[in-house]
Design an enzyme around this catalytic site. Structure first.
Site, PDB file in Angstrom:
ATOM      1  CE  LYS A  14      -2.302  -0.639   3.507  1.00  0.00           C
ATOM      2  NZ  LYS A  14      -3.255  -0.050   4.708  1.00  0.00           N
ATOM      3  NE  ARG A  89      -4.652   1.039  11.445  1.00  0.00           N
ATOM      4  CZ  ARG A  89      -3.733   0.448  10.698  1.00  0.00           C
ATOM      5  NH1 ARG A  89      -3.912  -0.540  10.219  1.00  0.00           N
ATOM      6  NH2 ARG A  89      -2.615   1.223  10.719  1.00  0.00           N
ATOM      7  NE  ARG A 168       1.928  -6.234  10.854  1.00  0.00           N
ATOM      8  CZ  ARG A 168       2.756  -5.672   9.989  1.00  0.00           C
ATOM      9  NH1 ARG A 168       4.008  -6.146   9.778  1.00  0.00           N
ATOM     10  NH2 ARG A 168       2.611  -4.442   9.554  1.00  0.00           N
TER      11      ARG A 168
END
Length: 212
Positions: A14, A89, A168
């Site tokens: 990203k 998020r 993650r």
């Protein structure tokens, strides 16, 4: 005006794409971590609220993060558009963004399979002396385990260990991936395969953003 959101798992690239899109459209990339640090440094009202949490070793809560985002989007350099990288998020953050009246034109999802991300990130090595970066598959050093620049020892960062990467990714799938369905319902989601060449991925994203 192009108001964009970049989605993608950790290691999907990203940051690289945000940089390229910024240059093309001459709009700022707004990273949550960076703007929180800026707010802390400048001592804005929301920055001071955030400082109270960071000083206590706590995560900055959504309402404060959203307040900092609101302050940042009000600045002059965002008048022609922006790219949000790292926000929202979660679904509640996306709903809060909508309730603020922030118009989002396109949401770009950079899709990379977990296996590819684990291989990509776990193969990274850095020189413990000069910080130069390498990759076991894509950018090998001339001498195994040694930096080409200073002959320092190459090490794997804790963040790049496969177990850390997988943890993650699990958080991403649980908390952030539902945003794809949220924005797809709004007709704003565009997905691009993030496994190709950087320039080709960037070209696809720019074409999607410019399309009516």
């Amino acid at each position: 005006m192009k108001n964009l959101i970049l989605l993608g798992a950790p290691g999907a690239g990203k940051g690289t794409q945000a940089e390229q899109i910024c240059k093309h459209f001459s709009i700022p990339a707004i990273s949550t971590g960076n703007i929180i640090r800026e707010a802390l440094k400048s001592g804005t009202e929301m920055g001071l609220k955030a400082k109270a949490y960071t000083d206590a070793g706590k995560l900055v809560p959504d309402d404060v993060v959203i307040g900092i985002i609101r302050e940042r989007l009000a600045k002059d350099d965002c008048q022609n558009g922006f790219i949000l990288d790292g926000f929202p998020r979660t679904i509640p953050q996306a709903e809060a963004l909508d309730s603020m009246g922030v118009r989002i034109d396109k949401v770009i999802d950079i899709d990379v399979p977990d296996e590819s991300i684990v291989n990509r990130m776990s193969g990274r090595r850095v020189c413990e002396s000069c910080g130069a970066s390498y990759h076991l598959l894509y950018k090998k050093p001339a001498v195994e385990g040694k930096c080409d620049l200073c002959a320092g020892t190459l090490v794997q960062r804790k963040d790049d260990h496969p177990d850390t990467v997988k943890a993650r990714l699990n958080v991403y799938h649980e908390q952030t991936e539902p945003l794809k369905a949220y924005y797809e319902k709004q007709g704003k989601l565009f997905s691009v395969d993030g496994r190709g060449e950087i320039a080709a991925i960037t070209a696809q994203i720019i074409a999607a953003v410019e399309a009516e």
